[in-house]
Scaffold this active site. Structure first.
Site, PDB file in Angstrom:
ATOM      1  N   CYS A   1       0.988  -1.149  -0.020  1.00  0.00           N
ATOM      2  CA  CYS A   1      -0.096   0.008  -0.056  1.00  0.00           C
ATOM      3  C   CYS A   1       0.922   1.071   0.140  1.00  0.00           C
ATOM      4  O   CYS A   1       1.979   1.324   0.653  1.00  0.00           O
ATOM      5  CB  CYS A   1      -0.691  -0.044   1.126  1.00  0.00           C
ATOM      6  SG  CYS A   1      -2.198   1.572   1.339  1.00  0.00           S
TER       7      CYS A   1
ATOM      8  N   HIS B   1      -9.400  -3.413  -2.593  1.00  0.00           N
ATOM      9  CA  HIS B   1      -8.401  -2.720  -1.748  1.00  0.00           C
ATOM     10  C   HIS B   1      -8.532  -1.347  -1.473  1.00  0.00           C
ATOM     11  O   HIS B   1      -8.566  -0.600  -0.626  1.00  0.00           O
ATOM     12  CB  HIS B   1      -6.893  -2.953  -2.333  1.00  0.00           C
ATOM     13  CG  HIS B   1      -5.664  -2.160  -1.723  1.00  0.00           C
ATOM     14  ND1 HIS B   1      -4.739  -2.693  -0.993  1.00  0.00           N
ATOM     15  CD2 HIS B   1      -5.535  -0.789  -1.719  1.00  0.00           C
ATOM     16  CE1 HIS B   1      -3.801  -1.989  -0.597  1.00  0.00           C
ATOM     17  NE2 HIS B   1      -4.246  -0.701  -1.100  1.00  0.00           N
ATOM     18  N   GLU B   2      -8.975  -0.827  -2.677  1.00  0.00           N
ATOM     19  CA  GLU B   2      -9.501   0.656  -2.624  1.00  0.00           C
ATOM     20  C   GLU B   2     -10.630   0.946  -2.058  1.00  0.00           C
ATOM     21  O   GLU B   2     -10.685   1.957  -0.994  1.00  0.00           O
ATOM     22  CB  GLU B   2      -9.821   1.271  -4.119  1.00  0.00           C
ATOM     23  CG  GLU B   2      -8.486   1.125  -4.888  1.00  0.00           C
ATOM     24  CD  GLU B   2      -7.239   1.517  -4.535  1.00  0.00           C
ATOM     25  OE1 GLU B   2      -6.206   1.009  -4.614  1.00  0.00           O
ATOM     26  OE2 GLU B   2      -7.153   2.436  -3.565  1.00  0.00           O
TER      27      GLU B   2
ATOM     28  N   HIS C   1     -10.063   1.245   1.651  1.00  0.00           N
ATOM     29  CA  HIS C   1      -9.527   2.531   2.259  1.00  0.00           C
ATOM     30  C   HIS C   1     -10.772   3.426   2.740  1.00  0.00           C
ATOM     31  O   HIS C   1     -10.493   4.299   3.536  1.00  0.00           O
ATOM     32  CB  HIS C   1      -8.743   2.966   1.079  1.00  0.00           C
ATOM     33  CG  HIS C   1      -7.262   2.822   0.989  1.00  0.00           C
ATOM     34  ND1 HIS C   1      -6.489   2.737   2.315  1.00  0.00           N
ATOM     35  CD2 HIS C   1      -6.663   2.314   0.324  1.00  0.00           C
ATOM     36  CE1 HIS C   1      -5.303   2.495   1.901  1.00  0.00           C
ATOM     37  NE2 HIS C   1      -5.177   2.077   0.604  1.00  0.00           N
TER      38      HIS C   1
END
Ligand SMILES: O=CN(O)C[C@@H](CC1CCCC1)C(=O)N1NCCC[C@H]1C(=O)Nc1ccccn1
Ligand code: NI
Length: 200
Positions: A127, A170-171, A174
């Site tokens: 990341c 993954h995004e 966030h």
């Protein structure tokens, strides 16, 4: 975009705010800048020139803006004819970007359905906001159906699988204050449930 915040900054652990439409000038510019960062970072010459780590995704909280917006640019896997020929490498990187597997700024994204089948990157994940290595499999859904709005407010519903599905998860993590290593098995980082597809 060189102001990517690092783990420890509380913004990375916030649940980001939904984005309202029409986008403010500021949010329109942010969307452009985030995608531009990914494009530039994936060009070996420019990445070196500006000291950027190549990225395939960037979420607004990573640049300290706690809103539900992330840029995703998953290049097509194009290999240079001759990896030792600099021009070939540049040409391949440009070609890889020119017909991406997935490219968009996803706003207010929601995973509306996902496979029982799990997938994980065989190399684990990193990341841009986490400087230290966190070895281990990050188990995610191998396939997802993703609904989101684009910068113009148009609704999209896309089905993604394998690498692009991993990147989008993954995004979206966030935007919920989740970092990839939250998913790594503490006792056995490289233990994966038996039917986990290892990707890449
Ligand atoms: O939230 C977003 N981030 O933190 C940027 C991350 C997003 C990916 C990590 C795993 C799935 C999504 C990112 O892109 N990376 N992680 C750290 C360094 C490497 C870099 C990367 O994988 N680069 C790359 C890969 C293929 C082609 C070109 N570049
Ligand atoms: Ni990240």
């Amino acid at each position: 975009m060189d102001n990517i915040i690092r783990d420890g900054n509380p913004t990375l652990r916030k649940y980001a705010d939904k984005v309202t439409f029409p986008l403010s000038q500021e949010h329109q510019q942010l969307a452009k800048d985030m995608m531009k960062y990914l494009e530039v970072s994936q060009n070996p010459d420019l990445a070196e020139k500006y000291g950027l780590r190549a990225g395939v995704g960037l979420a607004a909280p990573q640049v300290d803006v706690s809103i539900q917006m992330a840029a995703v640019l998953v290049p097509s896997p194009v290999e240079p004819d001759d990896p030792d020929n600099h021009d070939d490498v540049l040409k391949a990187a440009q070609e890889a970007q020119d017909n991406p597997v997935f490219k968009d700024v996803i706003i207010n994204p929601v995973i509306v359905s996902q496979s029982v089948q799990l997938g994980a990157l065989s190399e684990g994940e990193g990341c841009l906001s986490v400087d230290e290595d966190k070895p281990g499999y990050v188990p995610r859904a191998d396939r997802i159906t993703l609904r989101y709005q684009d910068v113009d407010g148009n609704d999209h519903k896309v089905r993604l699988k394998n690498y692009p599905a991993i990147v989008c998860q993954h995004e979206i993590d966030h935007l919920h204050g989740v970092l990839f290593y939250d998913h790594i098995n503490k006792e056995q980082p490289f233990a994966a449930e038996e039917n986990t597809l290892l990707i890449g």
